[in-house]
Design an enzyme around this catalytic site. Sequence first.
Site, mmCIF file in Angstrom:
data_model
loop_
_atom_site.group_PDB
_atom_site.id
_atom_site.type_symbol
_atom_site.label_atom_id
_atom_site.label_comp_id
_atom_site.label_asym_id
_atom_site.label_seq_id
_atom_site.Cartn_x
_atom_site.Cartn_y
_atom_site.Cartn_z
ATOM 1 N N GLY A 18 4.674 -10.878 41.923
ATOM 2 C CA GLY A 18 3.676 -11.367 40.982
ATOM 3 C C GLY A 18 4.097 -12.717 40.412
ATOM 4 N N CYS A 19 3.130 -13.425 39.832
ATOM 5 C CA CYS A 19 3.413 -14.780 39.351
ATOM 6 C C CYS A 19 4.349 -14.762 38.140
ATOM 7 C CB CYS A 19 2.109 -15.497 39.026
ATOM 8 S SG CYS A 19 0.971 -14.562 37.999
ATOM 9 N N TYR A 20 4.068 -13.913 37.164
ATOM 10 C CA TYR A 20 4.969 -13.811 36.004
ATOM 11 C C TYR A 20 6.345 -13.325 36.456
ATOM 12 C CZ TYR A 20 1.332 -14.120 32.309
ATOM 13 O OH TYR A 20 0.354 -14.525 31.440
#
Lengths: 342, 342, 342, 342
Positions: B148-150
Amino acid sequence: METIKAAIIGVTGYSGIELYRLLRQHPHIEVQSVHASQSVGQNLSDLFPHIGNGQEIIIEAVDSEQIMKTVDLVFLATPSGYSKDMAGLFLEQDFPVVDLSGDYRLPAEAYEKWYDKPAAPASEQERFTYGLSEWTNLFGKKFISNPGCYATATLLSLLPLVDIIDEKSIIVDAKSGLTGAGKSLTASSHFVQAYGNYSTYKLNRHQHIPEIMQVLQAHNPDIPHLQFSTSLLPINRGIVATSYLHLKDGMTEEDVDLAFKEAYKESAFVQLHGHQFPDLHQVVGSNRVAIGWEYNPRTEVLTVMTVLDNLIKGAAGQAIQNVNLMYGFPETAGLDNLASYI
Amino acid sequence: METIKAAIIGVTGYSGIELYRLLRQHPHIEVQSVHASQSVGQNLSDLFPHIGNGQEIIIEAVDSEQIMKTVDLVFLATPSGYSKDMAGLFLEQDFPVVDLSGDYRLPAEAYEKWYDKPAAPASEQERFTYGLSEWTNLFGKKFISNPGCYATATLLSLLPLVDIIDEKSIIVDAKSGLTGAGKSLTASSHFVQAYGNYSTYKLNRHQHIPEIMQVLQAHNPDIPHLQFSTSLLPINRGIVATSYLHLKDGMTEEDVDLAFKEAYKESAFVQLHGHQFPDLHQVVGSNRVAIGWEYNPRTEVLTVMTVLDNLIKGAAGQAIQNVNLMYGFPETAGLDNLASYI
Amino acid sequence: METIKAAIIGVTGYSGIELYRLLRQHPHIEVQSVHASQSVGQNLSDLFPHIGNGQEIIIEAVDSEQIMKTVDLVFLATPSGYSKDMAGLFLEQDFPVVDLSGDYRLPAEAYEKWYDKPAAPASEQERFTYGLSEWTNLFGKKFISNPGCYATATLLSLLPLVDIIDEKSIIVDAKSGLTGAGKSLTASSHFVQAYGNYSTYKLNRHQHIPEIMQVLQAHNPDIPHLQFSTSLLPINRGIVATSYLHLKDGMTEEDVDLAFKEAYKESAFVQLHGHQFPDLHQVVGSNRVAIGWEYNPRTEVLTVMTVLDNLIKGAAGQAIQNVNLMYGFPETAGLDNLASYI
Amino acid sequence: METIKAAIIGVTGYSGIELYRLLRQHPHIEVQSVHASQSVGQNLSDLFPHIGNGQEIIIEAVDSEQIMKTVDLVFLATPSGYSKDMAGLFLEQDFPVVDLSGDYRLPAEAYEKWYDKPAAPASEQERFTYGLSEWTNLFGKKFISNPGCYATATLLSLLPLVDIIDEKSIIVDAKSGLTGAGKSLTASSHFVQAYGNYSTYKLNRHQHIPEIMQVLQAHNPDIPHLQFSTSLLPINRGIVATSYLHLKDGMTEEDVDLAFKEAYKESAFVQLHGHQFPDLHQVVGSNRVAIGWEYNPRTEVLTVMTVLDNLIKGAAGQAIQNVNLMYGFPETAGLDNLASYI
């Protein structure tokens, strides 16, 4: 009820023009004259066309003697480093001053360290009361040092909690819109640089840190040096202060709720959101402060998020609120605008 | 060098179309077909006019058998909850899959708790390798679960430090641009709501929390539950992860510097900024990650700030980087765009 | 295919650094050295951290003799008024120059009137070819004067139509993002001023007006003085040129369609959208131009809307396209990036 | 002075909540009840936290009989197509209505063509007065159809000029912030789509075109069909109407100046800027309209630029101004907020 007359010095800066704008609606404060070091003789309506409709509001030079003859109080909306050069003559004659700069917020030593400028004389600095409206009795005061925008948001978040938190645990991640960086043309406030961006600046070096610390420590001397980040949001108005805290042993979420409710039960401007976090649309355009908080039992971290409009509650609005309190006007006089929301 | 053919399933979502855009420049990966559940039969250039110049790129329905006959690898750019319905047939036939959703990142129990959806079968989930490119050997792997990006921003911040920090001290204040919220029309992604605003959402409830925790814990089992905030910045692209940490007794700033330099000394995409904090302009438009850090001796807090483009290094770019690693292509193949900067 | 070496003078401005960024991907042009009048001796990667990863790219002073010894062509990305001071020595030695400023676009008289600066000598100015890539044969040329951003958008809108429109009817309402205003710190490019705003400037006084007029008049001498508005959009990149036109008697919508299709049938970068109007997301980040048009039979007005990225097709990208054409490289070499779209 | 009581129907839309917000400051209008078709029974302060501080303002269903018993006037802030279903019962009983939708602005035939919805009965439509405050005597009126936002900006630009311009020459290039597109979640009002963008929509098809035309034609029947573009600016609030006009033979710049000065010499809200063009910061947050113009002798084109806040002067503010005029309250009552400027 009484009406007082006021002069604004530094009317061409962001806080100064915001003061002028807000005071136009005030039932008990009348702006008698506006002053600046530049643009003297020009019509304020020409420089700020949102102000007037042909009206003449001539910007005057600063002549303290003349000002004291014609008004009851002076707002110094001058930058830090300039206010102290302005204030002397007023102080000498015991003439009411509300200063929006940082010049009278800190003892000389701290001021010179954090502002890197010569401080005002201690004898002057001591006469000022720090005007965090919700936490000080200002009635009858004559000299107000108006808090900084980051300091207002952070102190309103933390003061209710000073006795129930682990003092060493405080971490604040604060963000500000670009009006907080003022009107001077710098690389970091160039549109192209700030647009679509998020940048952290003055990490651990922001001049509001000692201001916050000294107020917290006045309430709880065990509070140590403050961990404090400041970042620029690509918007014009708004402060967000997100604080991360551990509770003292034995303290619970209920103690937090109670502390906030107790602290602001009579506050006209502080809105408690409890577990629903506020956003900037709820406050921008108004003197409101909105506070939300949530305790995470798994990490034992309490998150507190406080938002306000840096030019209103963080500057000009709080200055007006403070004058209301000094003179016994209704606290919300001239400040009943709601946030514009969208 | 070899060239492989790929299919993109979910090409009409933000990650899918970004994959398509980036792969147009890839010297070793050719997009053979694009697929979606909606818009089948339409020309991708009509839906996304930045793509084509009259070219016909017809969106096809998902026919796994057909896809496996014509390409060498499939990207699943489908939303969480959908990928697991797509992946089964490919897995059965041992056909290479890179999944950009959250469906294969977590064990079933954690997935169902944090995503509130039925999980993929454990037998499938276990076959996937978590593709944090800088921290895993992906050569020869067949099934990649793309982070995921986070999670990417946070893990790249914290993994170098897992052994030198006080495990209990980790607090992450993360922010994302609106493309991170995806293409669906929600009240919080309405322009009017997000413009001029800053809002914190899913506090302590974001589904990337367990993903980050399990990777950290694989490196240091003493790391406890993660304190993690997520907020929306009023911009399109960008992740900022600001982490606050205490060091283990005896550890110093030099250990931090060393840990970062050691971790990323051979990294093509991670830029170390040391004590100058990066901003989003340095990474948006590229697969780059920029990391800055500063230790405050007075508060004993280490601040780490990591920025990346959520659609590139946080999604499509990292997926391509992972395929490069799987097949032994140069790691930067197709990914040498610099950030657009302004 | 041949590879040439180039120097960039003025690398620290927006066009200069964009040239550098784009040329990093060019298969046939290698940037051998970068030059500026300020920041000499500094590492370009330090000033523009998106560029490098520790790489040393030292900014050199401008030494024309040295430059001519080591490269094949020089880009002048210097501001108007400076290029003409730089170009002389190169011209003397017949050394290839692509100038991105306005210094060689206009005859001396017009230049001095619209730019309010001393013009380059006519003998120099006459040697330059105006590099509107789609409308000039640049193969073998040595001295290119690269068009302005507004001029590129407007000319690509109007040139196909010069013979079928009522020459007196042309009205152009053009808008630009803030990067078009350059890097200098001015009140109008301050974030606070431009944010949430839309302002019209230099109405009927923009220096691109005579540049556009002279090209139009070269194609149709009956075209009179141009009505042209320029406004700032609160974004970083993008030009929008909206033109309002009447058709010549007897001309119809079909003639318009035909004219556009004929004009750009072989163009690699101009996308014709016909009756669906383009937006900035389709072009920003790329060298693309998108054109839409619609004829309103009730008002007999033809609206043409053209969009492009002012720093790419409006500056650095078109300069590269022009070098491709000068040297017979593929027109799209180094310019195949798609718009980032979101 | 008299105080009246009002009900707001449609309080949860952008115009409705803005009406509520503004009326909180009105000295002569008190909001007695708020109504909506959705969210009935909920507290308005919960839905719009900028409104209240714990206060209960319960959203009620629409019960016309009950409303007529308790208030003096009703605002319909309902969308076009809904107002006409609401208004009937009030009209029957001759009960004062101010409608902010498009339902009573056009004759049935035009309405059905441009809105593509069934029209209100002609017998109802005819009872309404079109409430362009500066151009109509509204004293004693009972039924007001409040103008559209684009229509207000365009009519205030053009009405002073109808007799001195070449009627066939009018071209309007209008732009609006996203609040103008309303609260419904559409692809074009998604943050990601509108951010960093500029897009033209409904070219020549916007429903405000016939509204503008009929008012212009009432003043000068020679005015033909209007050329009118509408585009979205990536901001929340603001309308910009840029008009391009030729003057009638014999008319000069002085006639233009005179016409504007004459038209608005007694206007409280229209600010004439003459040859300095206004920007949105001068009006957003206020009921002000700012108009600038410039005649270009070389092209013989007059450019007029008018700006206003679409939710205030373009909707809720003008509705309040109209009620002030209907009842003989001071025209500026409740509307003396200045633009927030920054």
